[in-house]
Design an enzyme around this catalytic site. Structure first.
Site, PDB file in Angstrom:
ATOM      1  N   ASP A 270      -7.174  -2.121   0.804  1.00 23.90           N
ATOM      2  CA  ASP A 270      -6.943  -0.672   0.756  1.00 23.90           C
ATOM      3  C   ASP A 270      -7.212  -0.071  -0.607  1.00 23.90           C
ATOM      4  O   ASP A 270      -7.252   1.147  -0.747  1.00 23.90           O
ATOM      5  CB  ASP A 270      -5.495  -0.364   1.159  1.00 23.90           C
ATOM      6  CG  ASP A 270      -4.500  -0.814   0.092  1.00 23.90           C
ATOM      7  OD1 ASP A 270      -3.763   0.035  -0.442  1.00 23.90           O
ATOM      8  OD2 ASP A 270      -4.461  -2.015  -0.209  1.00 23.90           O
TER       9      ASP A 270
ATOM     10  N   ASP B 192      -6.515  -8.564   1.455  1.00 24.66           N
ATOM     11  CA  ASP B 192      -5.380  -8.105   0.676  1.00 24.66           C
ATOM     12  C   ASP B 192      -4.166  -8.063   1.610  1.00 24.66           C
ATOM     13  O   ASP B 192      -4.330  -7.950   2.834  1.00 24.66           O
ATOM     14  CB  ASP B 192      -5.685  -6.720   0.110  1.00 24.66           C
ATOM     15  CG  ASP B 192      -4.501  -6.074  -0.569  1.00 24.66           C
ATOM     16  OD1 ASP B 192      -3.932  -6.699  -1.479  1.00 24.66           O
ATOM     17  OD2 ASP B 192      -4.147  -4.945  -0.183  1.00 24.66           O
ATOM     18  N   LEU B 193      -2.963  -8.126   1.068  1.00 25.44           N
ATOM     19  CA  LEU B 193      -1.761  -8.088   1.906  1.00 25.44           C
ATOM     20  C   LEU B 193      -1.097  -6.713   1.885  1.00 25.44           C
ATOM     21  O   LEU B 193      -1.115  -5.979   2.868  1.00 25.44           O
ATOM     22  CB  LEU B 193      -0.770  -9.160   1.461  1.00 25.44           C
ATOM     23  CG  LEU B 193      -1.179 -10.622   1.659  1.00 25.44           C
ATOM     24  CD1 LEU B 193      -0.105 -11.558   1.126  1.00 25.44           C
ATOM     25  CD2 LEU B 193      -1.459 -10.915   3.118  1.00 25.44           C
ATOM     26  N   ASP B 194      -0.510  -6.348   0.743  1.00 29.10           N
ATOM     27  CA  ASP B 194       0.297  -5.128   0.658  1.00 29.10           C
ATOM     28  C   ASP B 194      -0.524  -3.878   0.959  1.00 29.10           C
ATOM     29  O   ASP B 194      -1.565  -3.635   0.329  1.00 29.10           O
ATOM     30  CB  ASP B 194       0.911  -4.993  -0.733  1.00 29.10           C
ATOM     31  CG  ASP B 194       1.892  -6.107  -1.039  1.00 29.10           C
ATOM     32  OD1 ASP B 194       2.379  -6.747  -0.100  1.00 29.10           O
ATOM     33  OD2 ASP B 194       2.168  -6.330  -2.243  1.00 29.10           O
TER      34      ASP B 194
END
Length: 238
Positions: free
Chosen positions: A188, A16-18
């Protein structure tokens, strides 16, 4: 590092990025502010247009077309276009204006203060195994210095439905030509990242950045394979 499931051999990792690789909160606040200023500046009829009014248009669009949720960039662009139509701009100008405002949005969306730990960890991992980015959002890895670590990036909308739907997880496994069980997804969010990856058959690593207790969080659907509190801990797995 806490393990909740047996760890199988890891042949690749997806990320995941954000909020997994950087703090996205200040990025979104600044991007929203600057893109709304661009909207207000686009035409005199929009100079007093409020964020609340814009949000109402977004909500109305989502209610009419629920599937637009899977492509947040197009959802935002369509909302801007509708705002311009609502204040009386002709359709050709509204279409052009929506792309102009989105260009401002895209510029600020990838102005990210990237932690050195993120660079160091991804660089170390990328030397050992393939890495892939899987995002529901619209940050651009090539604009924030992360693309050099990833084999490819999958984005909700163009590459399938948003996580936790299996579309992008499945596509990642197919393009990597690896069994899902040998891919570790890192994220997250306990619903989109952990539950989504586990349901598809991948292993999942929850990065707990706020000292949460997995057993007392309402979003807990399925236990991850493991939990970490620092990204650098991943290097111990390979």
């Amino acid at each position: 590092m806490h393990f909740y499931r047996p760890l199988r051999p890891i042949a690749a990792m997806t990320f995941d990025l954000d909020d997994t690789l950087y703090d996205n909160h200040p990025v979104i606040l600044r991007t929203t502010r600057e893109s709304h200023r661009a909207l207000q500046a686009y035409h005199p009829a929009l100079k007093d247009y409020s964020v609340a009014q814009y949000q109402q248009v977004r909500d109305r669009l989502l209610a009419a077309e629920p599937e637009i949720y899977h492509d947040v960039s197009e959802w935002r662009r369509r909302a801007v276009e509708q705002v311009m139509l609502d204040v009386g701009l002709p359709s050709t100008q509204a279409l052009r204006g929506s792309h102009d405002v989105m260009a401002v949005f895209a510029r600020w969306r990838s102005e990210i203060e990237m932690p050195e730990e993120t660079h160091a960890t991804l660089a170390a991992l990328a030397q050992r195994i393939p890495l892939v980015a899987i995002t529901n959002g619209n940050a651009e890895p090539h604009l924030c210095g992360l693309d050099k670590y990833f084999q490819f990036t999958l984005r909700a909308g163009p590459d399938g439905r948003a996580k936790p739907f299996h579309d992008m997880y499945q596509l990642a496994a197919e393009r990597l030509n690896l069994p899902a069980e040998n891919i570790l997804h890192v994220g997250d969010d306990l619903t989109t990242d952990v539950a989504g990856a586990i349901r598809y058959g991948m292993q999942s690593c929850w990065i707990n950045l706020r000292e949460g207790n997995l057993m007392h969080i309402n979003d807990t659907r399925l236990l991850p394979t493991l939990e970490i509190s620092r990204l650098a801990s991943l290097t111990a797995l390979i």
